[in-house]
Design an enzyme around this catalytic site. Sequence first.
Site, PDB file in Angstrom:
ATOM      1  N   HIS A  62       0.839  -1.206   0.000  1.00 37.50           N
ATOM      2  CA  HIS A  62       0.000   0.000   0.000  1.00 37.50           C
ATOM      3  C   HIS A  62       0.876   1.260   0.000  1.00 37.50           C
ATOM      4  CE1 HIS A  62      -4.254   1.311   1.399  1.00 37.50           C
ATOM      5  NE2 HIS A  62      -3.724   2.236   0.630  1.00 37.50           N
ATOM      6  N   GLY A 106       0.428  -4.845   1.801  1.00 41.62           N
ATOM      7  CA  GLY A 106      -0.719  -5.142   0.962  1.00 41.62           C
ATOM      8  C   GLY A 106      -0.379  -5.965  -0.266  1.00 41.62           C
ATOM      9  N   TYR A 136      -5.480  -4.146  10.412  1.00 39.00           N
ATOM     10  CA  TYR A 136      -5.856  -4.834   9.176  1.00 39.00           C
ATOM     11  C   TYR A 136      -7.323  -5.235   9.237  1.00 39.00           C
ATOM     12  CZ  TYR A 136      -4.011  -6.442   4.768  1.00 39.00           C
ATOM     13  OH  TYR A 136      -3.717  -6.548   3.430  1.00 39.00           O
TER      14      TYR A 136
END
Length: 269
Positions: A62, A106, A136
């Site tokens: 991410h 991610g 998460y």
Amino acid sequence: MIDVKITDRVCFICMQNAEHFNCLSEEMCHSISDAILEAYKKECVCIVIKAETRRNVWSAGHDIHELPQDGNDPLGYDIPMEQLLRNVQDVPIPVIACVDGTVWGGACDLCISCDMIVASETSTFAITPAKIGIPYNASGIMHFINQLGINKAREMFFTAAPITAQDALNVGFVNQIASSENLNAMLEERFLIPLRRNSVLSVSAIKRQFRILSRAANVIASEDFEKINAYRARVYRGEDYKEGINSFLEKRAPEYKGKASDLDLEFGK
């Protein structure tokens, strides 16, 4: 962001933003999602996700610069990365992650959302939300529990430490490993040749069944979902979450001050 080639009914999607370590930015996620849809429309039998690397990073996960600090959920249902993960899982043809390098955050979830993973012997995988203070989401954690079993999933999430390709193979995270030099040949021989030969209609029906059946095994009470969301909200609206992002951007070690008891909704009460 990506290079897309279709060769003999297989779509190869190669992330090529190596300068930024192939972070899963909104633009990257949208680009891959569009390529997946196009591959399905063109009746490919399989999709392979690869990457050009810098400093041996397949993807850094991410894009930290895009994480919200305004109290919104950083991993909400409608963000582009979550949409990408669902597209990978739901496209009715197999998706294979072909990894040669290190995989972080991610991007680790992206790999495990694929139907199969092949990796070079020197590749590593790390799921790192705890290093940055990110809570998460439940769907992501379930990917890991389903694939690895709960103990290995706990190890990866709690420690945020990378596991080797051999360790990943041993616990069923990846399907096959090979040397970097032989990775593409192994991918072709063990996976792509059979997929081109087999009935895509049959494979598609079987993939849809896998998806439905894996979801059916994960039904939990609505009360538990509400509890999960309450735990997560206390994290991403708290100071540790902001400290994790800022310390990363400022290239320094984080100074977390939160306590486990800050999440208490019922324990000891």
